[in-house]
Structure formats: structure tokens, C-alpha cells
Design an enzyme around this catalytic site. Structure first.
Site, PDB file in Angstrom:
ATOM      1  N   ARG A 234       0.852  -1.185   0.000  1.00  0.00           N
ATOM      2  CA  ARG A 234       0.000   0.000   0.000  1.00  0.00           C
ATOM      3  C   ARG A 234       0.894   1.244   0.000  1.00  0.00           C
ATOM      4  NH1 ARG A 234      -3.612  -2.726  -1.621  1.00  0.00           N
ATOM      5  NH2 ARG A 234      -5.567  -3.215  -0.601  1.00  0.00           N
ATOM      6  N   HIS A 282      -1.651   0.686  -9.766  1.00  0.00           N
ATOM      7  CA  HIS A 282      -2.296  -0.245  -8.825  1.00  0.00           C
ATOM      8  C   HIS A 282      -2.991  -1.371  -9.595  1.00  0.00           C
ATOM      9  CE1 HIS A 282      -4.251  -0.706  -4.607  1.00  0.00           C
ATOM     10  NE2 HIS A 282      -4.090  -1.875  -5.189  1.00  0.00           N
TER      11      HIS A 282
HETATM   12  P1  NAP Z   1      -2.122 -11.746   4.367  1.00  0.00           P
HETATM   13  O1  NAP Z   1      -2.453 -13.118   3.889  1.00  0.00           O
HETATM   14  O2  NAP Z   1      -2.932 -11.141   5.439  1.00  0.00           O
HETATM   15  O3  NAP Z   1      -0.577 -11.792   4.827  1.00  0.00           O
HETATM   16  C1  NAP Z   1       0.016 -10.694   5.461  1.00  0.00           C
HETATM   17  C2  NAP Z   1       1.436 -11.052   5.851  1.00  0.00           C
HETATM   18  O4  NAP Z   1       2.057  -9.876   6.412  1.00  0.00           O
HETATM   19  C3  NAP Z   1       1.490 -12.147   6.930  1.00  0.00           C
HETATM   20  O5  NAP Z   1       2.600 -12.988   6.695  1.00  0.00           O
HETATM   21  C4  NAP Z   1       1.703 -11.343   8.213  1.00  0.00           C
HETATM   22  O6  NAP Z   1       2.396 -12.013   9.237  1.00  0.00           O
HETATM   23  C5  NAP Z   1       2.585 -10.215   7.692  1.00  0.00           C
HETATM   24  N1  NAP Z   1       2.535  -9.061   8.610  1.00  0.00           N
HETATM   25  C6  NAP Z   1       1.479  -8.308   8.969  1.00  0.00           C
HETATM   26  N2  NAP Z   1       1.843  -7.370   9.875  1.00  0.00           N
HETATM   27  C7  NAP Z   1       3.171  -7.540  10.065  1.00  0.00           C
HETATM   28  C8  NAP Z   1       4.120  -6.918  10.900  1.00  0.00           C
HETATM   29  N3  NAP Z   1       3.798  -5.898  11.715  1.00  0.00           N
HETATM   30  N4  NAP Z   1       5.391  -7.372  10.878  1.00  0.00           N
HETATM   31  C9  NAP Z   1       5.748  -8.416  10.074  1.00  0.00           C
HETATM   32  N5  NAP Z   1       4.892  -9.065   9.257  1.00  0.00           N
HETATM   33  C10 NAP Z   1       3.617  -8.627   9.262  1.00  0.00           C
HETATM   34  O7  NAP Z   1      -2.125 -10.714   3.150  1.00  0.00           O
HETATM   35  P2  NAP Z   1      -1.991 -11.021   1.587  1.00  0.00           P
HETATM   36  O8  NAP Z   1      -3.244 -11.578   1.052  1.00  0.00           O
HETATM   37  O9  NAP Z   1      -0.727 -11.786   1.377  1.00  0.00           O
HETATM   38  O10 NAP Z   1      -1.847  -9.539   1.022  1.00  0.00           O
HETATM   39  C11 NAP Z   1      -0.861  -8.665   1.495  1.00  0.00           C
HETATM   40  C12 NAP Z   1      -1.111  -7.249   1.045  1.00  0.00           C
HETATM   41  O11 NAP Z   1      -0.780  -7.099  -0.340  1.00  0.00           O
HETATM   42  C13 NAP Z   1      -2.554  -6.742   1.122  1.00  0.00           C
HETATM   43  O12 NAP Z   1      -2.938  -6.393   2.434  1.00  0.00           O
HETATM   44  C14 NAP Z   1      -2.475  -5.523   0.233  1.00  0.00           C
HETATM   45  O13 NAP Z   1      -1.985  -4.427   0.981  1.00  0.00           O
HETATM   46  C15 NAP Z   1      -1.426  -5.922  -0.803  1.00  0.00           C
HETATM   47  N6  NAP Z   1      -2.026  -6.210  -2.125  1.00  0.00           N
HETATM   48  C16 NAP Z   1      -1.745  -5.391  -3.162  1.00  0.00           C
HETATM   49  C17 NAP Z   1      -2.254  -5.657  -4.414  1.00  0.00           C
HETATM   50  C18 NAP Z   1      -1.905  -4.822  -5.607  1.00  0.00           C
HETATM   51  O14 NAP Z   1      -2.547  -4.944  -6.646  1.00  0.00           O
HETATM   52  N7  NAP Z   1      -0.899  -3.997  -5.537  1.00  0.00           N
HETATM   53  C19 NAP Z   1      -3.093  -6.762  -4.603  1.00  0.00           C
HETATM   54  C20 NAP Z   1      -3.367  -7.573  -3.513  1.00  0.00           C
HETATM   55  C21 NAP Z   1      -2.840  -7.291  -2.278  1.00  0.00           C
HETATM   56  P3  NAP Z   1       1.762 -13.338   9.946  1.00  0.00           P
HETATM   57  O15 NAP Z   1       1.906 -14.414   8.889  1.00  0.00           O
HETATM   58  O16 NAP Z   1       2.616 -13.564  11.120  1.00  0.00           O
HETATM   59  O17 NAP Z   1       0.329 -13.014  10.265  1.00  0.00           O
HETATM   60  C1  GLV Z   2      -5.735  -4.973  -4.069  1.00  0.00           C
HETATM   61  O1  GLV Z   2      -5.072  -4.016  -3.842  1.00  0.00           O
HETATM   62  C2  GLV Z   2      -6.198  -5.896  -3.068  1.00  0.00           C
HETATM   63  O2  GLV Z   2      -6.082  -5.590  -1.866  1.00  0.00           O
HETATM   64  O3  GLV Z   2      -6.739  -6.965  -3.453  1.00  0.00           O
END
Ligand code: NAP
Ligand code: GLV
Length: 319
Positions: A234, A282
Site C-alpha cells: 500500500r 495499482h
Molecule cells: P495476508 O495473507 O494477510 O498476509 C500478510 C502477511 O504480512 C502475513 O505474513 C503477516 O504475518 C505479515 N505481517 C502483517 N503485519 C506484520 C508486521 N507488523 N510485521 C511483520 N509481518 C507482518 O495478506 P496477503 O493476502 O498476502 O496480502 C498482502 C497485502 O498485499 C494486502 O494487504 C495488500 O496491501 C497488498 N495487495 C496489493 C495488491 C496490488 O494490486 N498492488 C493486490 C493484492 C494485495 P503473519 O503471517 O505472522 O500473520
Molecule cells: C488490491 O489491492 C487488493 O487488496 O486486493
């Protein structure tokens, strides 16, 4: 509410026409649910569910019996930031393996672009210069990648990069077993240990109070000199002035940015014309409408059964 419906769901967004985005199939497939758009003229008492993306600040004030809000993406930060969201309302994310696969391809494109020096070839082409880079071309095993976030998407990205031969490290909040070929780190000491061995840093964290501003001078300063940033989390994770300074002083050699604290990126923003920044709007990956529908139906079933919806995020953690 019509006789056959037992629930009303409101679509809430200030940035998207959600009805158009989700399409008629989503609306019609919603079994015994009346789908309305915010602002909604009918009785607000029957609204128990919302689908939201960047809701207006006062949106949820209108729905006193709201139980759950479904995101249309993996991230829920834009919903949690809404001041009218009551603390007892469940917030539900989407998990879509196809989205993780798409993100993985996007990250691999940038990782390989840095490793194989695509920017150099582009510059040579502009000058119609045929010059092989010879010994300057590095092998994947010599380019270590550190991933911030080892969740649904980070895990897929890590696994795919490891299969391409890159040394992969991944950092999470809590300790995680790592699949073969990936080194896992956690906590503050783990972050420093990972950064000290990182050339390419990929940000795949959720935006929370703990992670806001994590892409800063200190973080860049711990990486290999001449490192590369791939920012797909983000916009608010990044301290923009620190990135510009790190590019200026050579600590970083380049950055690929897909997310920004203000989207769309402002017309005169320095990122647009920076020679070592690659901007995408994005669009690293998208959740499919089918996956949003699957999550939505599971949420409805859980509410009808008096249970907590699967994929409800932990509001105290913020993701
Ligand atoms: P997720 O499954 O919730 O995984 C989040 C990861 O971040 C987990 O491994 C978590 O640790 C770790 N984390 C959270 N807070 C932390 C901290 N304070 N210190 C260290 N590690 C931390 O999320 P996801 O589905 O992989 O998605 C991640 C993010 O990608 C989304 O929230 C969004 O911001 C971004 N995203 C962007 C796009 C785009 O198009 N650019 C698309 C999709 C997502 P734990 O495993 O210990 O809980
Ligand atoms: C995109 O940014 C998502 O959070 O899926």
C-alpha cells in the site's frame, strides 16, 4: 424487502461503481438477498451486510444492524479506516489463488528485469546500440530477494521466485515454517537480519499501524547497496522522500511502484518522470469477481447460520 428475500446488502464505495464492477451475475446469483446501492432510500434497518471499497466516512452510520462488511480485495485497510465502522462489525477479506498467481508473475517480471538489466537494454535500443552485457549478466542465484509479508500472496511469490533460482527470504509477524528453498524471518531482529542479506526488497504487507512507513531510510540503508524496491503493498508503507533520497545517493538503484498514498498519482508527482522509477497504476493483480462471489456467499451462509464468516480478519491486528 421483497417476500423471498431475508437479507439486504448494500454496495458502498466512493471510488468505484460497485454494481457495474461486480456485474449482473453477481447481483442475480445472490440467493434471497436484495442488493441495493449506497446511499439507500429504503428501510436501513434490514441492511445486515455490505460490500465495500473505499467507503465514504459516514457510510456505515446509516445501517444500525450491519453485521459484516466484505472487501472486494485482499486488503481491508480502506474499510478499517472508515470512521463510521463500528468495532463489533466483522470485516471479511477475499482469498483468491489466481490473484496470488497474477501477483507472482508481476513481481517476477520486476525481479528478472533488475537481475537481467532490462533498463540497460531499453536505453541501448533507444540509441540503436548492439552491446552484449557479457559478464555483467548475473545468475538468479546471485540476486537475493527479501519479501516483507509471508501471507496468502507473499507465500506464492516466494515459492515461485525460489523455483526460478533466486535465494528467497520472507518476513512475517509471527514465526512461520518455510517451504524448501525459502528462509523465514520474523520480528524486529528478523527484519534486520533479512534486510542485511537483501538486494531486491518486495513489499507485500498489509497496511496497519505497525507497517505504515516501513519502507524508509533505515530499511533501505540496511539493504545491499544498489538494491531494488518492488512496492506492491500500500502507498502509505513508503516514505516517499526517503525513496527519492536513496535513489539519489545510490543506496537503491531503482524501484517499481504499483501503489501510492494518493491514487491516482498526482499529475506533477516526481515519481512520474524519475528515470529509475517504474510506475504502474495499482494493477499488479486483481481479485476475480468469481472469488468475490464465493467469499460473499460463504459470508451470507455463516450469517444465516449465526456463525462468524470465514475469512473474517482480526480487527485488533488490522489484517
Ligand atoms: P495476508 O495473507 O494477510 O498476509 C500478510 C502477511 O504480512 C502475513 O505474513 C503477516 O504475518 C505479515 N505481517 C502483517 N503485519 C506484520 C508486521 N507488523 N510485521 C511483520 N509481518 C507482518 O495478506 P496477503 O493476502 O498476502 O496480502 C498482502 C497485502 O498485499 C494486502 O494487504 C495488500 O496491501 C497488498 N495487495 C496489493 C495488491 C496490488 O494490486 N498492488 C493486490 C493484492 C494485495 P503473519 O503471517 O505472522 O500473520
Ligand atoms: C488490491 O489491492 C487488493 O487488496 O486486493
Amino acid at each position: 424487502m421483497s417476500g423471498t428475500c431475508d437479507m439486504r446488502c448494500v454496495l458502498v464505495s466512493k471510488s468505484l461503481d460497485l454494481r457495474g464492477y461486480l456485474g449482473p451475475e453477481f447481483v442475480h446469483a445472490a440467493d434471497r438477498i436484495e442488493i441495493v446501492s449506497h446511499p439507500h432510500d429504503g428501510p436501513a434497518m434490514d441492511v445486515r451486510l455490505a460490500v465495500a471499497w473505499h467507503p465514504p466516512d459516514d457510510a456505515f452510520e446509516h445501517y444500525p444492524n450491519l453485521q459484516a462488511v466484505c472487501s472486494i480485495g485482499a486488503g481491508v485497510d480502506n474499510i478499517l479506516a472508515c470512521p463510521s465502522l463500528r468495532p463489533d462489525v466483522d470485516v471479511i477479506r477475499v482469498v483468491d489463488p489466481a490473484q496470488a498467481q497474477m501477483m507472482s508473475g508481476f513481481v517476477a517480471w520486476h525481479v528478472i528485469g533488475h537481475q537481467r538489466r532490462f533498463a540497460t537494454y531499453q536505453a541501448q535500443q533507444r540509441e540503436q546500440r548492439w552491446k552484449r552485457l557479457g559478464l555483467d549478466v548475473r545468475r538468479a542465484q546471485d540476486v537475493p530477494v527479501g519479501i516483507l509479508g509471508f501471507g496468502e500472496i507473499g507465500r506464492r511469490v516466494a515459492t515461485d521466485l525460489a523455483s526460478l533460482g533466486f535465494p528467497v527470504m520472507a518476513w512475517s509477524r509471527t514465526a512461520k515454517p518455510a517451504p524448501h528453498g525459502i528462509r523465514a524471518f520474523d520480528g524486529a531482529a528478523g527484519l534486520d537480519a533479512m534486510l542485511g542479506q537483501t538486494e531486491i526488497l518486495v513489499n507485500l504487507l498489509p497496511l496497519t499501524p505497525e507497517t505504515r512507513g516501513i519502507l524508509n531510510r533505515r530499511t533501505f540503508g540496511r539493504m545491499y547497496r544498489g538494491g531494488y524496491l518492488i512496492q506492491v503493498g500500500r502507498g502509505e508503507h513508503l516514505v516517499e522522500a526517503d525513496l527519492l533520497a536513496a535513489l539519489e545517493n545510490g543506496q537503491l538503484s531503482g524501484a517499481a511502484l504499483d501503489v501510492f498514498s494518493t491514487e491516482p498519482l498526482a499529475p506533477r508527482h516526481p515519481f512520474w518522470c524519475h528515470p529509475r522509477i517504474l510506475v504502474t497504476p495499482h494493477e499488479a493483480c486483481e481479485v476475480s469477481v468469481a472469488a468475490i462471489g464465493t467469499t460473499f456467499r460463504a459470508t451470507v451462509e455463516a450469517i444465516r447460520a449465526g456463525q462468524r464468516p470465514p475469512l473474517t480478519i482480526d480487527r485488533t491486528r488490522g489484517y
